[in-house]
Design a protein around this motif. Structure first.
Motif, mmCIF file in Angstrom:
data_model
loop_
_atom_site.group_PDB
_atom_site.id
_atom_site.type_symbol
_atom_site.label_atom_id
_atom_site.label_comp_id
_atom_site.label_asym_id
_atom_site.label_seq_id
_atom_site.Cartn_x
_atom_site.Cartn_y
_atom_site.Cartn_z
ATOM 1 N N ARG A 32 0.860 -1.181 0.000
ATOM 2 C CA ARG A 32 0.000 0.000 0.000
ATOM 3 C C ARG A 32 0.896 1.230 0.000
ATOM 4 O O ARG A 32 1.788 1.354 0.813
ATOM 5 C CB ARG A 32 -0.893 -0.004 1.242
ATOM 6 N N ARG A 33 0.657 2.133 -0.938
ATOM 7 C CA ARG A 33 1.438 3.363 -1.051
ATOM 8 C C ARG A 33 2.937 3.075 -1.149
ATOM 9 O O ARG A 33 3.770 3.781 -0.603
ATOM 10 C CB ARG A 33 1.132 4.299 0.119
ATOM 11 N N GLY A 34 3.246 1.983 -1.856
ATOM 12 C CA GLY A 34 4.638 1.650 -2.134
ATOM 13 C C GLY A 34 5.402 1.030 -0.982
ATOM 14 O O GLY A 34 6.626 0.864 -1.071
ATOM 15 N N LYS A 35 4.706 0.647 0.097
ATOM 16 C CA LYS A 35 5.398 0.013 1.221
ATOM 17 C C LYS A 35 4.521 -1.107 1.776
ATOM 18 O O LYS A 35 3.324 -1.180 1.455
ATOM 19 C CB LYS A 35 5.723 1.048 2.307
ATOM 20 N N PRO A 36 5.101 -1.993 2.608
ATOM 21 C CA PRO A 36 4.295 -3.101 3.136
ATOM 22 C C PRO A 36 3.067 -2.593 3.888
ATOM 23 O O PRO A 36 3.109 -1.556 4.562
ATOM 24 C CB PRO A 36 5.263 -3.811 4.098
ATOM 25 N N THR A 37 1.957 -3.311 3.758
ATOM 26 C CA THR A 37 0.734 -2.938 4.471
ATOM 27 C C THR A 37 0.962 -3.078 5.979
ATOM 28 O O THR A 37 1.910 -3.706 6.426
ATOM 29 C CB THR A 37 -0.437 -3.809 4.008
ATOM 30 N N VAL A 38 0.064 -2.475 6.758
ATOM 31 C CA VAL A 38 0.284 -2.387 8.208
ATOM 32 C C VAL A 38 0.339 -3.768 8.851
ATOM 33 O O VAL A 38 1.187 -4.033 9.709
ATOM 34 C CB VAL A 38 -0.809 -1.514 8.873
ATOM 35 N N HIS A 39 -0.528 -4.680 8.429
ATOM 36 C CA HIS A 39 -0.509 -6.006 9.062
ATOM 37 C C HIS A 39 0.743 -6.801 8.697
ATOM 38 O O HIS A 39 1.144 -7.692 9.441
ATOM 39 C CB HIS A 39 -1.774 -6.806 8.705
ATOM 40 N N VAL A 40 1.385 -6.448 7.583
ATOM 41 C CA VAL A 40 2.642 -7.090 7.206
ATOM 42 C C VAL A 40 3.805 -6.474 7.985
ATOM 43 O O VAL A 40 4.663 -7.183 8.517
ATOM 44 C CB VAL A 40 2.884 -6.966 5.681
#
Length: 309
Positions: free
Chosen positions: A109-117
């Motif tokens: 998301r938005r070029g970076k790992p999602t929060v749960h990742v």
């Protein structure tokens, strides 16, 4: 982005659209950093996850719309900063939850790992919950707009736009539609709720903060917001089909992979682009009677169509 307005801006003695947009984005980033809890305060991991989810990413389309509508209505910049924060916090919470394995199960998301990742599922769930409640705290904790009744109406509008009759309801419809073929009316109903409700709230909250508009003008802005909300989703579907992951900053082709109904799968790419053009024309026509005051809103409709993430 359409460059045609750059010259129009300078001829009216205004900053160019790109300069204005950068200023609002910077204001919003600074305001968000100020309202989000300090990561040094316990529970530190939760506060880190909240800041990770919100700061340093995204085009801030909803804050831009709130500022554009608020400027038209004569709202103060400080009030618009708070409205911008509230709608962006709701948007960020929805992305955190949407990306989780029980929803869309995405890792980027938005070029970076999602929060749960980046953190873990429990932290992502709690971060989303906390961002949602923070949005209402930001709107409620100090006087806002013309009077208390107006502020109460703003809180109600944001709550409806975020809940079962708005964004959360739209996501529920979206999840139930996987693998099904929806008609255009059903698809539109879903996106009026899932994407359109919060975009509509951003415009109307900004407009109501000024208190200088009549009902006819508010109705006109409401129609514009509904059109732009759907327009945003049509363009999103086109980009999902055409752009790559690096450009999008999120997983490309995800909707097709998950067998989700989109404007592209329903209409085809050519017709979806034609629909986007028709919606843009509708938005422009709606704003025309508002004159030069609506310049930024018109430019933002153009931007929604021509953006490339």
């Amino acid at each position: 982005m359409n460059d045609t307005h750059t010259h129009a801006d300078s001829s009216q003695g205004l900053p160019s659209f790109s300069d204005w947009m950068a200023q609002v984005q910077q204001r919003t980033e600074s305001a968000l950093a100020g309202v989000l809890p300090d990561p040094a305060i316990a529970p530190a991991r939760l506060h880190e996850a909240m800041r990770y989810a919100v700061l340093g990413g995204g085009k801030r389309v909803r804050p831009l719309l709130a500022h554009a509508a608020g400027e038209l209505a004569g709202a103060s910049a400080a009030d618009l900063d708070r409205i911008a924060c509230a709608v962006e916090l709701i948007h960020a919470y929805s992305l955190v939850h949407d990306d989780m394995p029980c929803m869309d199960d995405d890792v980027l998301r938005r070029g970076k790992p999602t929060v749960h990742v980046e953190f873990d599922e429990a932290s992502a769930l709690l971060a989303g919950d906390a961002l949602q409640t923070l949005a209402f705290q930001v709107l409620a904790e100090r006087p806002l707009g013309a009077d208390p009744a107006s502020q109460l109406a703003m809180l109600t509008q944001l709550a409806i736009a975020s809940g079962s009759r708005g964004m959360a309801g739209g996501q529920a419809i979206d999840l139930a539609a996987v693998g099904r073929k929806l008609g255009r009316e059903e698809l539109e109903f879903m996106h009026v709720h899932k994407t359109g409700a919060l975009i509509r709230a951003a415009v109307l909250l900004g407009a109501r903060a000024g208190g200088a508009l009549g009902e006819g003008e508010l109705d006109r802005l409401d129609h514009y917001a509904k059109v732009v909300g759907l327009l945003f989703q049509v363009v999103d579907d086109i980009l999902d089909a055409e752009a790559d992951t690096a450009t999008l900053g999120k997983t490309a082709g995800k909707d097709a992979d998950h067998d989700k109904p989109t404007y592209v799968t329903l209409l085809g790419l050519t017709e979806a682009k034609r629909l986007a053009d028709e919606m843009l024309d509708d938005a422009r026509r709606t704003l025309r009677p508002l004159g030069a005051r609506a310049l930024r809103l018109e430019q933002l409709a153009d931007y929604v169509v021509h953006r490339s993430f």
